[in-house]
Design a protein around this motif. Sequence first.
Motif, PDB file in Angstrom:
ATOM      1  N   ASP A 150     -35.309  18.861 -59.458  1.00 19.54           N
ATOM      2  CA  ASP A 150     -36.607  18.240 -59.210  1.00 19.54           C
ATOM      3  C   ASP A 150     -37.441  19.091 -58.258  1.00 19.54           C
ATOM      4  O   ASP A 150     -38.671  19.150 -58.375  1.00 19.54           O
ATOM      5  CB  ASP A 150     -36.413  16.848 -58.602  1.00 19.54           C
ATOM      6  CG  ASP A 150     -36.062  15.789 -59.641  1.00 19.54           C
ATOM      7  OD1 ASP A 150     -36.198  16.089 -60.844  1.00 19.54           O
ATOM      8  OD2 ASP A 150     -35.662  14.685 -59.248  1.00 19.54           O
ATOM      9  N   VAL A 151     -36.785  19.784 -57.316  1.00 17.88           N
ATOM     10  CA  VAL A 151     -37.509  20.662 -56.380  1.00 17.88           C
ATOM     11  C   VAL A 151     -38.210  21.771 -57.144  1.00 17.88           C
ATOM     12  O   VAL A 151     -39.370  22.120 -56.868  1.00 17.88           O
ATOM     13  CB  VAL A 151     -36.536  21.249 -55.335  1.00 17.88           C
ATOM     14  CG1 VAL A 151     -37.269  22.220 -54.410  1.00 17.88           C
ATOM     15  CG2 VAL A 151     -35.879  20.138 -54.523  1.00 17.88           C
ATOM     16  N   TYR A 152     -37.520  22.346 -58.152  1.00 17.54           N
ATOM     17  CA  TYR A 152     -38.133  23.409 -58.963  1.00 17.54           C
ATOM     18  C   TYR A 152     -39.374  22.879 -59.680  1.00 17.54           C
ATOM     19  O   TYR A 152     -40.434  23.516 -59.680  1.00 17.54           O
ATOM     20  CB  TYR A 152     -37.114  23.926 -59.981  1.00 17.54           C
ATOM     21  CG  TYR A 152     -37.642  25.042 -60.852  1.00 17.54           C
ATOM     22  CD1 TYR A 152     -37.492  26.378 -60.491  1.00 17.54           C
ATOM     23  CD2 TYR A 152     -38.310  24.765 -62.043  1.00 17.54           C
ATOM     24  CE1 TYR A 152     -37.990  27.397 -61.282  1.00 17.54           C
ATOM     25  CE2 TYR A 152     -38.816  25.787 -62.850  1.00 17.54           C
ATOM     26  CZ  TYR A 152     -38.649  27.100 -62.462  1.00 17.54           C
ATOM     27  OH  TYR A 152     -39.140  28.104 -63.248  1.00 17.54           O
ATOM     28  N   SER A 153     -39.253  21.700 -60.304  1.00 16.40           N
ATOM     29  CA  SER A 153     -40.396  21.131 -61.036  1.00 16.40           C
ATOM     30  C   SER A 153     -41.565  20.881 -60.092  1.00 16.40           C
ATOM     31  O   SER A 153     -42.735  21.128 -60.440  1.00 16.40           O
ATOM     32  CB  SER A 153     -39.982  19.825 -61.714  1.00 16.40           C
ATOM     33  OG  SER A 153     -38.912  20.045 -62.613  1.00 16.40           O
ATOM     34  N   PHE A 154     -41.259  20.393 -58.866  1.00 16.63           N
ATOM     35  CA  PHE A 154     -42.321  20.156 -57.891  1.00 16.63           C
ATOM     36  C   PHE A 154     -43.007  21.479 -57.519  1.00 16.63           C
ATOM     37  O   PHE A 154     -44.234  21.539 -57.344  1.00 16.63           O
ATOM     38  CB  PHE A 154     -41.745  19.484 -56.644  1.00 16.63           C
ATOM     39  CG  PHE A 154     -42.742  19.312 -55.537  1.00 16.63           C
ATOM     40  CD1 PHE A 154     -43.730  18.353 -55.612  1.00 16.63           C
ATOM     41  CD2 PHE A 154     -42.704  20.137 -54.401  1.00 16.63           C
ATOM     42  CE1 PHE A 154     -44.669  18.204 -54.581  1.00 16.63           C
ATOM     43  CE2 PHE A 154     -43.626  19.988 -53.378  1.00 16.63           C
ATOM     44  CZ  PHE A 154     -44.618  19.023 -53.468  1.00 16.63           C
ATOM     45  N   GLY A 155     -42.239  22.568 -57.389  1.00 15.17           N
ATOM     46  CA  GLY A 155     -42.824  23.863 -57.065  1.00 15.17           C
ATOM     47  C   GLY A 155     -43.785  24.338 -58.135  1.00 15.17           C
ATOM     48  O   GLY A 155     -44.880  24.854 -57.832  1.00 15.17           O
ATOM     49  N   MET A 156     -43.415  24.167 -59.405  1.00 13.76           N
ATOM     50  CA  MET A 156     -44.324  24.556 -60.487  1.00 13.76           C
ATOM     51  C   MET A 156     -45.591  23.710 -60.469  1.00 13.76           C
ATOM     52  O   MET A 156     -46.690  24.199 -60.720  1.00 13.76           O
ATOM     53  CB  MET A 156     -43.601  24.416 -61.827  1.00 13.76           C
ATOM     54  CG  MET A 156     -42.382  25.325 -61.995  1.00 13.76           C
ATOM     55  SD  MET A 156     -42.772  27.088 -61.852  1.00 13.76           S
ATOM     56  CE  MET A 156     -43.514  27.410 -63.444  1.00 13.76           C
ATOM     57  N   LEU A 157     -45.435  22.414 -60.131  1.00 15.34           N
ATOM     58  CA  LEU A 157     -46.602  21.530 -60.037  1.00 15.34           C
ATOM     59  C   LEU A 157     -47.524  21.985 -58.908  1.00 15.34           C
ATOM     60  O   LEU A 157     -48.753  22.027 -59.061  1.00 15.34           O
ATOM     61  CB  LEU A 157     -46.122  20.093 -59.808  1.00 15.34           C
ATOM     62  CG  LEU A 157     -47.185  18.992 -59.705  1.00 15.34           C
ATOM     63  CD1 LEU A 157     -46.629  17.679 -60.246  1.00 15.34           C
ATOM     64  CD2 LEU A 157     -47.636  18.769 -58.275  1.00 15.34           C
ATOM     65  N   LEU A 158     -46.957  22.345 -57.748  1.00 14.78           N
ATOM     66  CA  LEU A 158     -47.773  22.815 -56.626  1.00 14.78           C
ATOM     67  C   LEU A 158     -48.596  24.033 -56.997  1.00 14.78           C
ATOM     68  O   LEU A 158     -49.794  24.128 -56.670  1.00 14.78           O
ATOM     69  CB  LEU A 158     -46.861  23.166 -55.441  1.00 14.78           C
ATOM     70  CG  LEU A 158     -46.544  22.086 -54.405  1.00 14.78           C
ATOM     71  CD1 LEU A 158     -45.779  22.683 -53.241  1.00 14.78           C
ATOM     72  CD2 LEU A 158     -47.804  21.395 -53.916  1.00 14.78           C
ATOM     73  N   LEU A 159     -47.971  25.001 -57.684  1.00  8.96           N
ATOM     74  CA  LEU A 159     -48.679  26.225 -58.052  1.00  8.96           C
ATOM     75  C   LEU A 159     -49.805  25.944 -59.036  1.00  8.96           C
ATOM     76  O   LEU A 159     -50.849  26.611 -59.015  1.00  8.96           O
ATOM     77  CB  LEU A 159     -47.692  27.243 -58.616  1.00  8.96           C
ATOM     78  CG  LEU A 159     -46.666  27.779 -57.595  1.00  8.96           C
ATOM     79  CD1 LEU A 159     -45.628  28.645 -58.287  1.00  8.96           C
ATOM     80  CD2 LEU A 159     -47.369  28.568 -56.484  1.00  8.96           C
ATOM     81  N   GLU A 160     -49.614  24.969 -59.910  1.00  6.40           N
ATOM     82  CA  GLU A 160     -50.698  24.608 -60.825  1.00  6.40           C
ATOM     83  C   GLU A 160     -51.841  23.928 -60.074  1.00  6.40           C
ATOM     84  O   GLU A 160     -53.007  24.093 -60.431  1.00  6.40           O
ATOM     85  CB  GLU A 160     -50.161  23.694 -61.931  1.00  6.40           C
ATOM     86  CG  GLU A 160     -49.261  24.425 -62.915  1.00  6.40           C
ATOM     87  CD  GLU A 160     -48.867  23.592 -64.113  1.00  6.40           C
ATOM     88  OE1 GLU A 160     -48.521  24.184 -65.162  1.00  6.40           O
ATOM     89  OE2 GLU A 160     -48.893  22.347 -64.025  1.00  6.40           O
ATOM     90  N   MET A 161     -51.516  23.157 -59.036  1.00  2.83           N
ATOM     91  CA  MET A 161     -52.578  22.554 -58.211  1.00  2.83           C
ATOM     92  C   MET A 161     -53.391  23.634 -57.510  1.00  2.83           C
ATOM     93  O   MET A 161     -54.626  23.530 -57.405  1.00  2.83           O
ATOM     94  CB  MET A 161     -51.951  21.604 -57.192  1.00  2.83           C
ATOM     95  CG  MET A 161     -51.322  20.356 -57.811  1.00  2.83           C
ATOM     96  SD  MET A 161     -50.432  19.332 -56.605  1.00  2.83           S
ATOM     97  CE  MET A 161     -51.778  18.811 -55.537  1.00  2.83           C
ATOM     98  N   VAL A 162     -52.716  24.673 -57.020  1.00  3.42           N
ATOM     99  CA  VAL A 162     -53.430  25.762 -56.336  1.00  3.42           C
ATOM    100  C   VAL A 162     -54.288  26.549 -57.321  1.00  3.42           C
ATOM    101  O   VAL A 162     -55.469  26.844 -57.052  1.00  3.42           O
ATOM    102  CB  VAL A 162     -52.423  26.703 -55.646  1.00  3.42           C
ATOM    103  CG1 VAL A 162     -53.138  27.921 -55.076  1.00  3.42           C
ATOM    104  CG2 VAL A 162     -51.672  25.963 -54.549  1.00  3.42           C
ATOM    105  N   GLY A 163     -53.716  26.906 -58.461  1.00  2.00           N
ATOM    106  CA  GLY A 163     -54.434  27.738 -59.435  1.00  2.00           C
ATOM    107  C   GLY A 163     -55.464  26.983 -60.244  1.00  2.00           C
ATOM    108  O   GLY A 163     -56.357  27.580 -60.849  1.00  2.00           O
TER     109      GLY A 163
END
Length: 610
Positions: free
Chosen positions: A490-503
Amino acid sequence: MVIIFLFQFLLLLTAKAAGFGPAIPSYQERCNPTRCKKGQPLVSYPFQLKGRQPDDCGAKGFDLSCDNKNQTVLELPTSVKLMVKRIDYVNQKIQVYDENNCVQNQVQNLNLSASPFLFMSDNYYYSRLRNFTLFNCSADGGLDDYSFNDNIPCLGGQGFYIQYVGYDYNPFADLLNCRKTIDILNVPEGILSVKDKKFYFNWSEPACGLLCEAHGQGCRPKTNSSGIECFNRAHKDQTRKLLMISGLTIASFILILGAIGLFWLYHLHQKEKQGQRKIEQFLEDYKAQKPSRYSYADIKRITNQFKEKLGQGGYGTVFKGILSNDVSVAIKVLNNFKGNGEEFINEVGSMGRIHHVNVTRLVGFCADGYNRALVYEYLPNESLEKFIFSNEGENRFLSWEKLHEIALGIAKGIEYLHQGCEQRILHFDIKPHNILLDQNFNPKISDFGLAKLCSKEQSAVSMTAARGTMGYIAPEVLSRNFGNVSYKSDVYSFGMLLLEMVGGRKNIDVNVGNVSQVYFPEWVYNRLEKGEELGIKIEDEGHSKIAKKLTIVGLWCIQWYPVDRPSMKIVVQWLEGEAENLSVPPNPFASKDEMKIKRPINRELEAISE
């Protein structure tokens, strides 16, 4: 699907055996031997009957046709038409005659050199081409008996008859009573002397006679190359036998298929009943929990007969509803016959244990026969996906402060799932689409259909199949070479979500102008590592710090090996702290060889059965 494929395959085989062939007709079907009428010669390769067969059924120069009396006609160059008496395919000769019994009347137009035929008769066999001169002589005089000439009475009028002279005629012949009519060039020796219907044309190519016809086989041109090939002609009795066998085979297969279909329906029914019993047993044990149970009639009433559709997912359709106390709700109607009820039990069992501001609240559920539905609190701003991936021109921009608040709220929600419940809940489908926003844009995690429950002491879980959405699935979920599946997924999925929020875009976007920016996480990591700006349009310095913090935390979360990722508790601390205190993580995009040297495989986490 396998059964349907087998049936189609068997049907194709039997149809081919019976002579039906594929949708595109075969040569035998298109060029089936035919005749002008009963009693007329049968026309097959190398001949082609114009108007009755396609143009490619015969060889060049072997054109036959039917006249207005349905008599078979051979057409020769140029404008010579002779009636066909018989065709001998074995000896490769065709017997012809002139309808008026005067073939010499057409000789002037005959050009056998432009056709595949040679002249034959009882007295002349493969005769040579010669030049001749025709004379019209009176009946009481003319050429003598030693001038190698024959009379051709059918060409003369009353009181006259026609004689011809070859190139080696007697120069002393008496031509005083004759008048030269015409010179005829390059005609077969002997054709002018034909006085009956017994003359033939012979052909040498294509040589079907000895090769095929003499052995009772048909002849046809090769499909992909020049030349000819033989094929066996199916007898009518054999065809009927094949049709009977094919019919019995197909009928038997249909009966077997029907039996398999009935068995399969019975199996589905039993499976559904088993799933229903499983759900009922679960709900019986769940009575003490708060969520209310509704009937399917209640669900239809609450949604006003499913009038307002909010969205569509892989496991069901979401509709808006109104409870009796005028409270709005979102109702997800699950697809029928979807699994054995596991998704339904997962969602009710997981969300019934959850009471957190950043997790969607389950209001109630429906398990009425085969109808299943879940009733949630209604969140008017829908999903985070519609804001961070908004189209150009749509006014859905979220400030960097609000993005930071949303990211922190999501992190707190996931941290609660991992540590705040009696049992650890692994979501396995963290993505923007499953983050809903209330009226104040507070994030709430939703859709627990793929969730798994485990003890807090358990460090890993085993899985029989990958679950989640591509682009957000952790590497170990797809391949155990990277480690065991655990809460770190779940931590990995959250990291991908964060990067999409930034980009403000999907992490993989092939539509960007710069090829190096197609995969955003790697591109932004390379800029951080070089000490460059993030390359995102940010005017305020404070906003730049927020973007940098979210980026660094996201890159820590997407490390390939689970043991290199932080827990969600640490992630919350990082998001609440200052960006200056964060260090750039190791490169998560190193080559496979570098990763093997750096990190051993499958360490520290013990797998637990599902």
